[in-house]
Each structure stands twice: as structure tokens, then as C-alpha cells.
Design an enzyme around this catalytic site. Sequence first.
Site, mmCIF file in Angstrom:
data_model
loop_
_atom_site.group_PDB
_atom_site.id
_atom_site.type_symbol
_atom_site.label_atom_id
_atom_site.label_comp_id
_atom_site.label_asym_id
_atom_site.label_seq_id
_atom_site.Cartn_x
_atom_site.Cartn_y
_atom_site.Cartn_z
ATOM 1 N N HIS A 126 0.864 -1.179 0.000
ATOM 2 C CA HIS A 126 0.000 0.000 0.000
ATOM 3 C C HIS A 126 0.905 1.235 0.000
ATOM 4 C CE1 HIS A 126 -2.836 2.940 1.738
ATOM 5 N NE2 HIS A 126 -3.815 2.098 1.459
ATOM 6 N N ASP A 155 3.101 -3.996 8.253
ATOM 7 C CA ASP A 155 1.872 -3.218 8.094
ATOM 8 C C ASP A 155 0.708 -4.198 8.288
ATOM 9 O OD1 ASP A 155 -0.452 -2.184 7.037
ATOM 10 O OD2 ASP A 155 0.451 -1.444 5.186
ATOM 11 N N LYS A 205 -10.567 -0.097 10.616
ATOM 12 C CA LYS A 205 -10.811 -1.278 9.793
ATOM 13 C C LYS A 205 -11.245 -2.472 10.640
ATOM 14 C CE LYS A 205 -7.300 0.126 6.425
ATOM 15 N NZ LYS A 205 -8.040 0.572 5.224
ATOM 16 N N CYS A 208 -4.673 2.229 -3.816
ATOM 17 C CA CYS A 208 -3.430 2.751 -3.215
ATOM 18 C C CYS A 208 -2.258 1.809 -3.415
ATOM 19 C CB CYS A 208 -3.608 3.075 -1.731
ATOM 20 S SG CYS A 208 -4.740 4.423 -1.431
HETATM 21 C C1 LIG Z 1 -2.427 -2.713 3.696
HETATM 22 C C2 LIG Z 1 -2.760 -1.323 4.131
HETATM 23 N N1 LIG Z 1 -1.809 -0.543 4.643
HETATM 24 C C3 LIG Z 1 -2.061 0.703 5.073
HETATM 25 C C4 LIG Z 1 -3.314 1.246 4.988
HETATM 26 C C5 LIG Z 1 -3.526 2.628 5.464
HETATM 27 O O1 LIG Z 1 -4.393 2.646 6.519
HETATM 28 P P1 LIG Z 1 -4.849 4.039 7.140
HETATM 29 O O2 LIG Z 1 -5.453 4.815 6.022
HETATM 30 O O3 LIG Z 1 -5.822 3.675 8.197
HETATM 31 O O4 LIG Z 1 -3.618 4.698 7.666
HETATM 32 C C6 LIG Z 1 -4.342 0.484 4.455
HETATM 33 C C7 LIG Z 1 -5.695 1.057 4.330
HETATM 34 O O5 LIG Z 1 -6.262 1.219 3.305
HETATM 35 C C8 LIG Z 1 -4.056 -0.825 4.022
HETATM 36 O O6 LIG Z 1 -5.025 -1.586 3.495
#
Ligand SMILES: Cc1ncc(COP(=O)(O)O)c(C=O)c1O
Lengths: 130, 428
Positions: B130, B206, B232, B374
Amino acid sequence: MDDFYRDYILDHYRNPRNFGHLENPDVVAEDTNPLCGDRIRMELLVDANGTVADVRFFGKGCAISQASASMLTETVKGRPLADVARLTKEAVLENVGIGISPTRLKCAMLGLKVLKTAAVGKLASWPDED
Amino acid sequence: MRACVADDASKLARIVDDFPILRERTVRNRRLVYLDSAATSQKPQCVIDALVTYYSTYNANIHRGVYEIAARATDAFEDARSKVARFVNANPRELVWTRNTTEAINLVAHSWGGANIKPGDVILVTQLEHHSNLVPWQELAAKTGARLAYIPVDDRGLHVLDDLDDLLDGVKLVALSHVSNTLGTIAPLDAIVPRAHAAGAVVLVDGAQAAPNMPVDVKALDVDFYAFSGHKMCAPTGIGALYGKRALLEAMPPFLTGGDMIRTVTYEGATYNDLPWKFEAGTSNIAGAIGFGAAVEYLSQIGMEWVREHERSLARYAFERLRELEPRGLVVYGPRDPDLVADVISFNYADIHPHDLASILDGEGVCIRAGHHCTMPLMEKMGWPATARASFYIYNTKQDVDALIDALGKAAAIFKIDRAGAAGALGG
Ligand SMILES: Cc1ncc(COP(=O)(O)O)c(C=O)c1O
């Protein structure tokens, strides 16, 4: 939203008009919709009278962005560049018809934005060239 | 506060009933078919109640108040930290509140990275990260003169570890997602973490898509940092957590500075607070933390093993039903194996652009996501302009999968997809 995807929209999506590139375009503009990655490039050939003699668009994206760009190329071919620079959102809505949801309006307007950028840029650059 | 879960045969129905947004006919008088929990989950009544109770009965700032409700708020805030820490088997001292996963990763990039990454060092990530677990490392590399290297993934989105030991040579940090938000791939952490440590690297995981969907034990995984987001996993937005091994956190300089993170301040300087408060400058998201505590309590009552099994069986059913549409041009991306993926399924349908698909599905009350999720470099590598993504959570049912398939049928009718549709598939 369902009634938005009428046959002529799908036809322009699957068989885009004026799709591709011009050999020697007078002006080129390109932009993306960062939200969804839709991309549109417009290429114009402008004759001595300031009329759009030919136009091509190139891009990828959803049916809304691609069909509205395709229809716009038909709208502007043979029109004075000054008119193109003054086109409004209504021109696009007239082309694509009703039923587009507010969240997708950006997709429909991408082609217009690029086209106007091209036209305005070209008009602005004329005095220097004379 | 109402009890959230009953442990009986109607467990799933009871869970659905815990979510007001799913109980009501919220969208155009239809029952909401919410298949976008990987973006953010819905919130159960007990979490909403925890927020309302805090704001309506003991709202106060924490840590320094001498009056009763300030003490209650402080207790609830720290109690929530203990709950969230226990949820991932961490010590509360090693659990720092952040806004979300992204901020947790940035905390490590700035604080640990700033102190430890030197010119010529290598930071190893994977090809399916991401942007939140990629851009901070690109920035850190650019700032320090370090280099980024990538663990490759194959066409199915599975990690390729053949050259891992070579890739690990000289690596200071390995940063990877536990579960891919685009393909659902579960990373083989047990194969990567020990080898990364043997090579002398620190490992950041992550956990944004893993912590909500499967049991996570940071001690058993032996990771150095683990980042995850409350929103989430049934908690409110604006609260997340960073687990870090104590020795690492102790040695790290603060990320943000100001109130709350200090022990003493003089005109000449400051000394810092103990862990974890050293990393929590300014007034925290008190209500959010309390809500996060209620959320993990709720999930623990359901049982994370059950959550994983539930999603595995939904994925199995969804793969089956989606396969019916393959002759008409439906393409599923990723491992396509319920044992290898967690909560998400990415796909495209013939030449229907995913944004058009998502719009049509929305008309049927089915919420999915469309786009690059993303993960732009992954999409580019795979040659997919965009994908549609359905993601599942505790409250989703087989009927939701059926609703998805029915809505896809509607999209096919609108786009006049027949067997020929397969020829013009969008990508992959
Ligand atoms: C794998 C992963 N990493 C990071 C994030 C970022 O999360 P946040 O927007 O809550 O910081 C997401 C959320 O979309 C994600 O799915």
C-alpha cells in the site's frame, strides 16, 4: 445511474470516435483524474482561420470519461477554437444525457477540461507566434 | 451498554444485528450490502455506545486531571490500551496510539529511520505494498541516501522468496504488509522474519488488513514493529496503534514533541516521558482509543479464529460463484485460494471499467471499491488499469455474495455482455 448507460454511450465507449493521434498536432493537452486514474489526451489541428480542422483523443478509463471525450471530439470538429475555449459543462451534459450521479461527474468532465486546456493554451500562445 | 455477541448457532445473525447500519434500510430503502470493509469497517452498537458514554458522562482530558471524571477518562484510555495490546499479545508499554497505520509507519520512518538509516543502506519492501508502506520509505531513502529494494511477487500476487537471502544482504529494514489490501495475499511472515533477523534487519509489518481479520500475536511473529488501524476493525476513525519492541522504542527519539510526551521542561530543554507516552504528543484521540478498546473486546468475544474461518468460507463461496461468470469474461486476480487470501477479492468483468461496475452495483445497494487501491506500482506491474474489489468482514453473509453476483448480472445486462465479452477483457 442504470439509465445512464444508454446504447449510444456504450457505443462511444466501445467504438470511440476520433480516437488515436494526429501526425502534427498544433496543440496537445493531457490530464488524469487522480481519484480513479482515468486519463485523456486531446490533440488539435487548427487551421489559419482558427478553426478546429481535426481532433484526436487518446486515453483509458471508465465508459463515462471515454464516451464523453469521444462525443466532445465530434462537438468541436469544425468549430472555432475560441468557441471550444468557452465550452461549458452543459455541452457535456447535452452530449451524455441525464442520469449521471454527482460522484461520477468528474469522469464526464475530464475530456472537457483537457480540451479547454488545449484551446485556451493555444489561444494564449497566439500573440507570441504572430 | 448491550452485550454484543452470543455464542450460538445464530451467531452470524446476531453479529449482523449488532450493526445498526446493517439493520436499517439505509440506502434507497434497501438493505446495505457492504463489501468494502477493507477500506473501513462498519461499527457495532457497543463501540458507538462507548463513544456516546464517554462524551455524555465522563468527557475530560486525561493524565493530569485531579477530579473524578478526569481520572475515569484516564483509566478508560489506559484500559483501552491494555485491551488493544492484549489483542495482539503486546505489553501495553509497547503499544503507542497513533491516528492510523499510516501515521504509525511514518513514526517509525522518521524516528527510527532518521536515527538508523545511513547513506548506502538498503530498505527492503515488497511489490504489493500500500502507498502507506511505500512512500514513507521512498522519502526516507531520498533523504538519507539509502536505497529501496523489492521482494517480488508473481502473477498470482504471491511472494517470491527464491532470492530472499541475496535480497537481504546489507538490509537494515524490511517493511511489508501482513495482508495485501489489493489481492488479499497473506505474507509468509514465518519464512521472512527469521531470515531478515539473521541478516541483521529490523522488521516492520503493516498489519492494517491482518489485525482485523485473523489472530495476530506480535511475540509469536517476532516482528519488531506492527502497525494497524482501528477503523478497519470496528473502531472509530482517527485511532490506530504501533507496537514496537521495547528496546527499539526506548532507543528511538520522539516523533512529535510538545505536551504529554515530556517529563520535565525548563527554559533550557526537556526530558522525555516514559514509554509509550514519549510518542504521544498533545491530547490524544481519547474517545477513539476508548472505542478501539470496545472494538477489540467485541472482536475477542466473537473470536479471531472464528473471524478467519468465516472469511475463509465466504472467500471460498465467492470464488465459486465468481467462477460461474468466467465464461462471460470475469477475471479474478490474486491467489484465488481461500487459504492464501484474507478478506479481499479483486476482479474485472469483461470490458466493464471497474468504476462503471461500482456505479451499477451501487444502484443495487452493493458497495464495492474500484480503482488502484493505493497500490499503483503493483497495478502497473500487473498491467491492470484498475480493478473492482469486494472485501468481507464478520457481518457479511453468503446472501451478500449472492447479491454481488446478482448485481454483476445486472451490470452484464446493461453492458450487453455475452460470451463474446470475454474477448475484450480489461486486463490480466
Ligand atoms: C495494507 C494497508 N496498509 C495501510 C493502509 C492505510 O491505513 P490508514 O489509512 O488507516 O492509515 C491500508 C488502508 O487502506 C491498508 O489496506
